[in-house]
Every structure is written in C-alpha cells, then in structure tokens.
Enzyme design. Structure first.
Site, PDB file in Angstrom:
ATOM      1  N   GLY A  52       0.832  -1.202   0.000  1.00  0.00           N
ATOM      2  CA  GLY A  52       0.000   0.000   0.000  1.00  0.00           C
ATOM      3  C   GLY A  52       0.863   1.246   0.000  1.00  0.00           C
ATOM      4  N   ARG A 102      -7.929  -2.784  -1.779  1.00  0.00           N
ATOM      5  CA  ARG A 102      -7.836  -1.706  -0.784  1.00  0.00           C
ATOM      6  C   ARG A 102      -8.234  -0.359  -1.381  1.00  0.00           C
ATOM      7  NH1 ARG A 102      -2.285  -2.640   2.260  1.00  0.00           N
ATOM      8  NH2 ARG A 102      -3.063  -0.908   3.518  1.00  0.00           N
ATOM      9  N   GLN A 146       0.191   7.402   4.512  1.00  0.00           N
ATOM     10  CA  GLN A 146       0.333   7.162   3.070  1.00  0.00           C
ATOM     11  C   GLN A 146      -0.377   8.252   2.289  1.00  0.00           C
ATOM     12  OE1 GLN A 146      -1.207   3.165   2.718  1.00  0.00           O
ATOM     13  NE2 GLN A 146       0.675   2.244   3.514  1.00  0.00           N
ATOM     14  N   ASP A 170       0.192  -0.393  13.202  1.00  0.00           N
ATOM     15  CA  ASP A 170       0.612  -1.688  12.656  1.00  0.00           C
ATOM     16  C   ASP A 170       0.858  -2.735  13.744  1.00  0.00           C
ATOM     17  OD1 ASP A 170       0.451  -0.825  10.071  1.00  0.00           O
ATOM     18  OD2 ASP A 170       2.549  -0.240   9.925  1.00  0.00           O
ATOM     19  N   ARG A 226      -7.668  -6.762   9.716  1.00  0.00           N
ATOM     20  CA  ARG A 226      -6.895  -7.199  10.894  1.00  0.00           C
ATOM     21  C   ARG A 226      -7.686  -7.221  12.194  1.00  0.00           C
ATOM     22  NH1 ARG A 226      -1.294  -4.196   9.536  1.00  0.00           N
ATOM     23  NH2 ARG A 226      -0.601  -5.673   7.960  1.00  0.00           N
TER      24      ARG A 226
HETATM   25  C1  S3P Z   1       2.656   3.439   6.336  1.00  0.00           C
HETATM   26  C2  S3P Z   1       1.511   3.993   6.844  1.00  0.00           C
HETATM   27  C3  S3P Z   1       0.456   3.223   7.507  1.00  0.00           C
HETATM   28  C4  S3P Z   1       0.951   1.837   7.909  1.00  0.00           C
HETATM   29  C5  S3P Z   1       1.715   1.169   6.802  1.00  0.00           C
HETATM   30  C6  S3P Z   1       2.936   1.990   6.434  1.00  0.00           C
HETATM   31  C7  S3P Z   1       3.655   4.313   5.699  1.00  0.00           C
HETATM   32  O1  S3P Z   1      -0.652   3.064   6.623  1.00  0.00           O
HETATM   33  O2  S3P Z   1      -0.134   1.029   8.304  1.00  0.00           O
HETATM   34  O3  S3P Z   1       2.148  -0.131   7.200  1.00  0.00           O
HETATM   35  O4  S3P Z   1       4.812   3.882   5.507  1.00  0.00           O
HETATM   36  O5  S3P Z   1       3.311   5.464   5.395  1.00  0.00           O
HETATM   37  P1  S3P Z   1      -1.820   4.166   6.515  1.00  0.00           P
HETATM   38  O6  S3P Z   1      -1.262   5.378   5.914  1.00  0.00           O
HETATM   39  O7  S3P Z   1      -2.862   3.525   5.645  1.00  0.00           O
HETATM   40  O8  S3P Z   1      -2.309   4.363   7.917  1.00  0.00           O
END
Ligand code: S3P
Length: 414
Positions: free
Chosen positions: A97, A125, A171, A321, A352
């Site tokens: 993701g 997703r 993200q 996480d 999860r």
């Molecule tokens: C991440 C942000 C999180 C996290 C993912 C890594 C990142 O996701 O759960 O494992 O590196 O920016 P979300 O932005 O969907 O919360």
C-alpha cells in the site's frame, strides 16, 4: 512465507541481544526520494522485503538505474523531473500500500498514462483516498471500484490544493506531499497526526516544507522542489518488526532482550506507551538523533503482572501496525482491555481487527468486536493445550507473526 508452518514448541525463556531488519517505511521512502534526487544515493541496511523490491522495480521501470548487492543499494537519480519511460508502462505495487499510494503522488506530472496494479489483497484496498486529493491538483486518476488497477494521467499545469486529511493516514499525507513537491505554488495539508518520516526526510534534504504542530493535526505547507539532494542513509531497524520480539520477551518467563538501533520516532512508538501502561518493563538505551529520526536500543524484561488497558484513542496512529501483537498482551492481562476507534485496521493487508479477534477466540479468549473496536477478556494464566489451525493468513505477515508469537508463548500445536 511458506504456505504451511508448524509450531509445536512453547519456549521457556528468551534471553538475547538481536538486531531486526531495516524500517519498511523508511526503506520505501529512501528508494522513492533517491529516484528523484540529482545524483547517486546509497543505503545500508535497506529492508529487502517484497514490498521494497517492488519499489526498486517500480523506479527501474521509470528509467532509474539501481544497483543492489548484499551490503548496500545505490540509486542513480536524475532529478525530480528525470524519469524516462515509454508510453503505457505498468507499475506493479505487488502487496505494498505504501508503494502504490506514495508513487501516485510522484507520478502526478506524468506525461503518459501509467497503469498501477497490485496483488489480489492490494487491489481490494481503498485508493480513492489518494485519487480524490490528487485529482484536485489536476491529475486524471481512474480506479477500478475504488481500488486497483488504476490509471494515472498527469497534468503539466498542476494547481496546488488545500486538503484536510482526517483518517490519520501517513500514506495519504505523504502522497499529497510528493504531489506538492511537483507543483508550483503552496500546497496546504491539515493532516491528522500520523507517522512523519516523509516530512523529516524533506526537512533533512532541505526541501521546501513547513510543518506546524497542533494538538491533533499537523499543518503542512509544501512547495515545488527544483532539485533534490542525494541521500546516503543507514536505515535504522523497524519498531514494527521489533514489536513481535518485545511481546515474546514480555510474555515469556525469566527473559530479557536487547534490540539494537531501532527507530523510535515518537510517531511510531504507540506500542511502547501502551505496553508500559499495561505493566511491561521497557527502556530505551543509547538514544541518539539520526538524520531527523531518533534511534535507540530497546531493553525489555519479562512481565510479572500485566494490567488490562482502556487504550486512549490518541495512541492509535502510533501503534496502527502493532495492534494484533498488542492484543496478545491483552489476552494475558488481568481484566478487560478495550481498544476503540481502530476501524482502520480492517483497511490493511487483511481485515486485521477481524483476524485479531479470530485468533484470540481460537486460543480461548473471549472478545466483543465491532467494526471499530474490540474488548478483550484477559486470562493471566492462559495456556493452550490443543491443536490450532489457521488456514488462511491472507498473505498478511502481521497475522502470521502474531500467531507464531502466540504459539511460542502460550503453547499448543499450531
Ligand atoms: C505506512 C503507513 C500506515 C501503515 C503502513 C505503512 C507508511 O498506513 O499502516 O504499514 O509507511 O506510510 P496508513 O497510511 O494507511 O495508515
């Protein structure tokens, strides 16, 4: 990860000094920033997981030269506008993701249409959370049922946006920051607090970013980057990988563990705050700054008595996480723990929250679960004597690792 894993030996104690692998969020960001830097960047301790390899393959598709050997990785960036590629390329984000979403922001000015695909789990997703703000800049993103495959068509005349990010998604925030770095004018993001590696790397690279902190939100202003400095980096270890060993130690008798050189960025250590409140003894040693981040050795001891927690929601984003593994501590705590406003867990590599309660129920722990919360009825003397079969991990390594730790500390035949 093999399709079938058997574990049949509860451990008696765990006494070690270990190093866990490099931080995944930082590894992917290093690949992306370096691919846009003006010159050669080098990283040691880059996490060589499938997600990071997918990021390397993605930048290679965009015409960037990458050299990878056992000790380090070098990326030969050609500047923020230096990607060279043919029409109709396809980028495969596989299961990541972070890659799929962050690279969309970087591709906001692509002259050709690019298709982004991913594996079965990633495709389901939500990518609309990224497409929606990026389309406001002037890009044209078309999704398949809110997810992948998607196509992105850039725009030469991007307009900066003002955006309110309310999910607490790093993200989403990072993708908009990357788009802001490609856009003339000032992009403003009011973002619910989440991990801030992208902002820290921008600051370290002297990129045009300003961040003002308020209680629940960060106010971020980004402008166009004309050049990006190269980035030589020794990636610190990942607190999310350390988390499994922290819990293994705290739930095992007569155990003591030192984990070396872990990134303890305050936006990532929700698990430490939560476990300390539950009675786990954890200390940071040799704390020091590293390129905007903070690293330290983490010392953990077995816990004699664990208390249930009514987890304050403000700790959620820093532990996002780690909830599955925290649930195992709640399973052994005295009393009923309550975790609320954690619906985002069902938006991850697998649902999860559902998987968390499924594993707990299988090991004999009562839960009350809604779409957004879980109550866990702890059993301080929990021991498993039966056979536990979990058929489908949905390719989610955190579900897998949580089951491994449960088997090692509570026993049973898995
Ligand atoms: C991440 C942000 C999180 C996290 C993912 C890594 C990142 O996701 O759960 O494992 O590196 O920016 P979300 O932005 O969907 O919360």
């Amino acid at each position: 990860m093999s399709n079938s894993t058997k574990i049949n030996n509860k451990i008696n104690s765990f006494n070690k000094t270990i190093t866990v692998s490099g931080d995944k969020s930082l590894s992917i960001r290093w690949v992306l920033f370096s691919s846009m830097a003006n010159g050669k960047s080098k990283a040691y301790n880059l996490l060589l997981s499938e997600d990071v390899l997918a990021a390397i393959n993605a930048v290679k598709k965009l015409g960037i030269n990458v050299k990878l050997n056992k000790k380090y990785c070098s990326i030969f960036g050609k500047g923020p506008h230096g990607y060279k590629y043919k029409k109709d390329i396809i980028i495969n984000a596989e299961n990541s993701g972070t890659l799929g979403r962050l690279i969309m922001g970087i591709l906001i000015d692509t002259p050709y249409k690019i298709k982004i695909i991913g594996d079965k789990s990633l495709s389901k997703r939500d990518f609309n959370r990224i497409a929606e703000p990026l389309n406001k800049f002037g890009a044209k993103i078309k999704l398949t049922k809110k997810g992948l495959p998607l196509t992105i068509e850039g725009n030469k005349n991007l307009k900066p946006i003002r955006y309110l990010e309310q999910k607490g998604s790093a993200q989403c925030k990072s993708s908009i920051i990357f788009a802001g770095l490609k856009t003339e004018g000032k992009t403003h993001i009011k973002a619910k607090i989440s991990r801030n590696h992208t902002e820290l790397l921008c600051k370290h690279l002297n990129l045009p970013i300003k961040v003002k902190k308020t209680q629940n939100y960060d106010l971020i202003e980004v402008s166009k980057a004309k050049k990006i400095k190269t980035l030589n980096y020794k990636i610190p270890s990942d607190i999310s990988s350390a988390a499994f060993f922290i819990v293994l130690t705290s739930l095992s008798d007569n155990s003591k563990l030192l984990i070396k050189n872990v990134n303890i960025n305050p936006s990532r250590i929700g698990i430490i705050t939560i476990l300390k409140k539950m009675g786990v003894s954890i200390k940071f040693k040799k704390k020091q700054k590293y390129k905007g981040e903070i690293v330290a050795d983490i010392l953990v001891n077995s816990s004699k008595k664990l208390k249930a927690i009514n987890c304050p929601s403000k700790l959620n984003s820093g532990a996002i996480d780690e909830f599955l593994i925290i649930f195992l501590v709640a399973a052994k705590a005295n009393g009923t723990s309550y975790f609320k406003n954690i619906g985002e867990l069902n938006q991850k590599e697998s649902p999860r929250l559902k998987w968390g309660s499924k594993i707990l129920n299988k090991i004999g722990i009562k839960t009350i679960t809604t779409d957004n919360s879980i109550k866990i009825f702890g059993k301080p003397n929990l021991k498993i004597n039966k056979k536990i079969i979990i058929k489908d991990y949905l390719k989610d390594h955190r579900v897998f690792m949580t089951s491994v730790i449960a088997a090692l500390v509570f026993g049973g035949s898995w």
